[in-house]
Design an enzyme around this catalytic site. Structure first.
Site, PDB file in Angstrom:
ATOM      1  N   ASP A  30       2.669 -10.024 -18.021  1.00 19.18           N
ATOM      2  CA  ASP A  30       3.476 -10.062 -16.806  1.00 19.18           C
ATOM      3  C   ASP A  30       4.598 -11.074 -17.010  1.00 19.18           C
ATOM      4  O   ASP A  30       4.384 -12.124 -17.628  1.00 19.18           O
ATOM      5  CB  ASP A  30       2.634 -10.449 -15.592  1.00 19.18           C
ATOM      6  N   GLU A 151      -4.315   6.476 -12.137  1.00 23.97           N
ATOM      7  CA  GLU A 151      -5.449   5.727 -11.583  1.00 23.97           C
ATOM      8  C   GLU A 151      -5.829   6.296 -10.220  1.00 23.97           C
ATOM      9  O   GLU A 151      -4.981   6.828  -9.498  1.00 23.97           O
ATOM     10  CB  GLU A 151      -5.105   4.238 -11.491  1.00 23.97           C
ATOM     11  N   PHE A 152      -7.100   6.138  -9.882  1.00 24.02           N
ATOM     12  CA  PHE A 152      -7.608   6.574  -8.579  1.00 24.02           C
ATOM     13  C   PHE A 152      -8.474   5.463  -7.992  1.00 24.02           C
ATOM     14  O   PHE A 152      -9.649   5.669  -7.657  1.00 24.02           O
ATOM     15  CB  PHE A 152      -8.415   7.874  -8.719  1.00 24.02           C
ATOM     16  N   LEU A 153      -7.905   4.274  -7.896  1.00 26.25           N
ATOM     17  CA  LEU A 153      -8.650   3.100  -7.458  1.00 26.25           C
ATOM     18  C   LEU A 153      -8.466   2.873  -5.960  1.00 26.25           C
ATOM     19  O   LEU A 153      -7.343   2.806  -5.469  1.00 26.25           O
ATOM     20  CB  LEU A 153      -8.178   1.854  -8.224  1.00 26.25           C
ATOM     21  N   ARG A 154      -9.581   2.708  -5.269  1.00 28.29           N
ATOM     22  CA  ARG A 154      -9.514   2.350  -3.853  1.00 28.29           C
ATOM     23  C   ARG A 154      -9.512   0.834  -3.721  1.00 28.29           C
ATOM     24  O   ARG A 154     -10.380   0.167  -4.288  1.00 28.29           O
ATOM     25  CB  ARG A 154     -10.721   2.907  -3.099  1.00 28.29           C
ATOM     26  N   PHE A 252     -12.720  10.744   4.683  1.00 28.37           N
ATOM     27  CA  PHE A 252     -11.370  10.687   5.244  1.00 28.37           C
ATOM     28  C   PHE A 252     -11.230  11.500   6.538  1.00 28.37           C
ATOM     29  O   PHE A 252     -10.148  11.949   6.879  1.00 28.37           O
ATOM     30  CB  PHE A 252     -10.319  11.127   4.218  1.00 28.37           C
ATOM     31  N   GLY A 260      -2.141   3.568   5.916  1.00 33.49           N
ATOM     32  CA  GLY A 260      -1.156   2.626   5.397  1.00 33.49           C
ATOM     33  C   GLY A 260      -1.499   2.309   3.953  1.00 33.49           C
ATOM     34  O   GLY A 260      -2.141   3.099   3.263  1.00 33.49           O
ATOM     35  N   CYS A 263      -0.356   3.226  -1.373  1.00 36.52           N
ATOM     36  CA  CYS A 263      -0.355   4.552  -2.014  1.00 36.52           C
ATOM     37  C   CYS A 263       0.058   5.692  -1.087  1.00 36.52           C
ATOM     38  O   CYS A 263       1.050   6.375  -1.349  1.00 36.52           O
ATOM     39  CB  CYS A 263      -1.735   4.841  -2.601  1.00 36.52           C
TER      40      CYS A 263
END
Length: 434
Positions: A30, A151-154, A252, A260, A263
Site C-alpha cells: 500500500d 471476491e464475494f466477502l461479506r 436477503f 448500503g 458494494c
C-alpha cells in the site's frame, strides 16, 4: 508459493491474511506509509471480527509482510493480486485510475512470468484492457497472464467467507494460469468448494450480476413491506413463506431502511452504466436502485407521521454503520435519514458500537455523539434503531422508556415484537408489520 497483493483495503488485506493462513507467503502493498507502519505492528485500519488476530499471528510466523513498494511484491511473487479501489464516478461508472496505475507499475517491474489477478470489482472488459496496458509498459519481453478472480466477502463475516466460500470464480484464457490459481486455492478442494472456471469477461460479470441480484431481492422485499403496511399483512411471514421455496431462498428477504455499503450501491450503478455503454437498459436493476432510494424517504415519512412535527425534537439514533459487525459507513441508510432529520431541524444524538469515529468524519458537529445506548436515548422524543447490532437486540426496554421524554420507538430493523412493545407502553413503529 509467494503471492503479492496490491492494496491493503478491505478486500486486499483479508485476501492476503487468509492466504497466509492457508500457508502461502503473502506480501501486501500500500502506498499509505502510515497504514503500512500500523499493519507491521498488527494494527488493522478497519473493523472486521477476527482479522487483527490473524494479522498478528501470520506476522509472527513470517508468512505475512507489508511494504510500500510494488517491486517488493513483484520480485518475490508468482501471483500478483490487484485489490485497489474502484470508486464510482459521477456518472455511476467505476473509476479505474488506481487499477490501471497499479498495472503499469507492475509491468515496469516484471522480470519473469507472472499471473496478474484482478480481485477488485472491475467492469467487463478490464482484463483485455490490462493486457494492453501491461504489454505496452513492459521493459523486456516476458510472458504474463491476466486472471479475473472476483471476491464475494461479506463485511462482518469476511474470514469465514474466504475460508469457506460458496464458490471460487476463476476467469482466464491460459490453462497454465488456471492451474496456478487452483494450486493456490488447493485447501478449498479439501472441503469440496465449487470452482467456476470460465473466460475473463464472464468472471467479471458474475461479480456484478451477483451483487445486483441481491440488491434486487432487498428492494423487492422492501417494496412488499410497504404494501404489507397498507393491507395489514406481516412481511416476516410473507418472507418466510417465500423463502421456504428453495427456488427463492430466505437470504436477503429482510425488510429495512434500504441497502448500503461499499458494494451494492456502487455495483448496481456501475452495471447500469456498463449496459448503457452497450445501448441497453437493465430495467429490473434500475428499478431496484430507484426503490432503494425511495425506501429511505419512506422511513422519514414514517417518522414524521409517527411523531408529527420534527422541528426541535430530539431524536436518538441507535446504529450508524450500514450493517452490524463493521464500521463501514459508505452509503449507509443512516446518512440519508439523519441528513433529512437535520433538514427538518431535528436535534440528533447517535450511538454505534464501532462506527463512531467514522460517523464523526461525516456528520462532524451537526449531531451529538452518545457514550452508549442509554445515554443516547436520554431525553429523546423518539428513538430509531437503524442497525441491528446484537447489543440493541436486548435493551432494557423499561429503562429506555423511563429515560425517554416520549415513548416513540422506530424499529427500522424489526428487532422487537410489536405486541410486547405496545404492552410496555411504546408507540411502536416497524417495517411491514403495521
Amino acid at each position: 508459493m509467494h503471492i503479492g497483493i496490491i492494496g491493503t483495503g478491505y478486500v486486499g488485506l483479508v485476501t492476503g491474511v487468509c492466504f497466509a493462513e492457508f500457508g502461502v507467503y503473502a506480501t501486501c502493498i500500500d502506498k499509505d506509509e502510515k497504514k503500512i507502519r500500523a499493519l507491521k505492528k498488527g494494527e488493522v485500519p478497519f473493523y472486521e471480527p477476527g482479522l487483527a488476530d490473524l494479522v498478528k499471528k501470520n506476522l509472527k510466523n513470517g508468512r505475512l509482510r507489508f511494504s510500500t513498494k510494488i517491486q517488493d511484491a513483484v520480485d518475490t511473487s508468482l501471483v500478483i493480486f490487484i485489490a485497489v479501489g474502484t470508486p464510482p464516478r459521477g456518472d455511476g461508472s467505476a473509476d479505474m485510475r488506481y487499477v490501471e496505475s497499479v498495472a503499469e507499475e507492475i509491468a515496469e517491474n516484471i522480470k519473469g512470468y507472472k499471473v496478474i489477478v484482478t480481485k477488485s470489482t472491475v467492469p467487463v472488459g478490464t482484463g483485455a484492457r490490462l493486457t494492453k496496458i501491461i504489454s505496452k509498459k513492459l521493459k523486456e519481453q516476458v510472458d504474463f497472464d491476466i486472471v479475473s478472480n472476483p471476491e464475494f466477502l461479506r463485511e462482518g463475516a469476511a474470514i469465514e467467507d474466504f475460508m469457506r466460500p460458496n464458490r471460487v470464480v476463476i476467469g482466464a484464457k491460459s490453462q497454465q494460469a488456471v492451474a496456478i490459481m487452483k494450486d493456490l486455492y488447493r485447501p478449498l478442494y479439501l472441503i469440496e468448494t465449487p470452482f467456476v472456471i470460465t473466460n475473463i469477461e464472464t468472471a467479471e460479470l458474475i461479480k456484478y450480476a451477483s451483487n445486483a441480484f441481491l440488491a434486487v431481492k432487498i428492494s423487492f422485499i422492501n417494496e412488499l413491506s410497504n404494501l404489507c403496511d397498507r393491507v395489514g399483512a406481516d412481511i416476516h411471514m410473507v418472507a418466510k413463506g417465500m423463502g421456504l421455496d428453495h427456488r427463492i431462498g430466505s437470504k436477503f428477504l429482510h425488510p429495512g431502511p434500504g441497502y448500503g455499503g461499499s458494494c451494492f450501491p456502487k455495483d448496481t450503478r456501475a452495471l447500469l452504466t456498463i449496459a448503457a455503454g452497450k445501448g441497453m437498459e437493465l430495467e429490473i436493476i434500475k428499478s431496484a436502485v430507484t426503490a432503494n432510494e425511495k425506501q429511505k424517504s419512506l422511513m422519514i415519512d414514517k417518522i414524521k407521521k409517527g411523531i408529527g412535527e420534527i422541528k426541535g425534537r430530539q431524536i436518538a439514533v441507535l446504529g450508524l454503520s450500514f450493517k452490524p459487525n463493521t464500521n463501514d459507513m459508505r452509503e449507509a441508510p443512516s446518512i440519508s435519514i439523519i441528513d433529512n432529520l437535520l433538514k427538518e431541524k431535528a436535534r440528533v444524538k447517535a450511538f454505534d458500537p464501532i462506527a463512531m469515529h467514522d460517523a464523526k468524519t461525516i456528520f462532524h458537529a451537526r449531531i451529538k455523539y452518545a457514550k452508549g445506548s442509554y445515554d443516547c436515548v436520554k431525553g429523546a422524543d423518539a428513538v430509531i434503531i437503524m442497525t441491528e447490532w446484537n447489543e440493541f437486540r436486548n435493551l432494557e426496554l423499561l429503562k429506555i422508556k423511563t429515560l425517554m421524554k416520549a415513548p416513540n420507538f422506530f424499529d427500522l430493523r424489526n428487532i422487537y415484537e410489536p405486541e410486547k412493545m405496545k404492552r410496555l407502553g411504546f408507540n411502536y413503529f416497524c417495517v411491514g408489520r403495521r
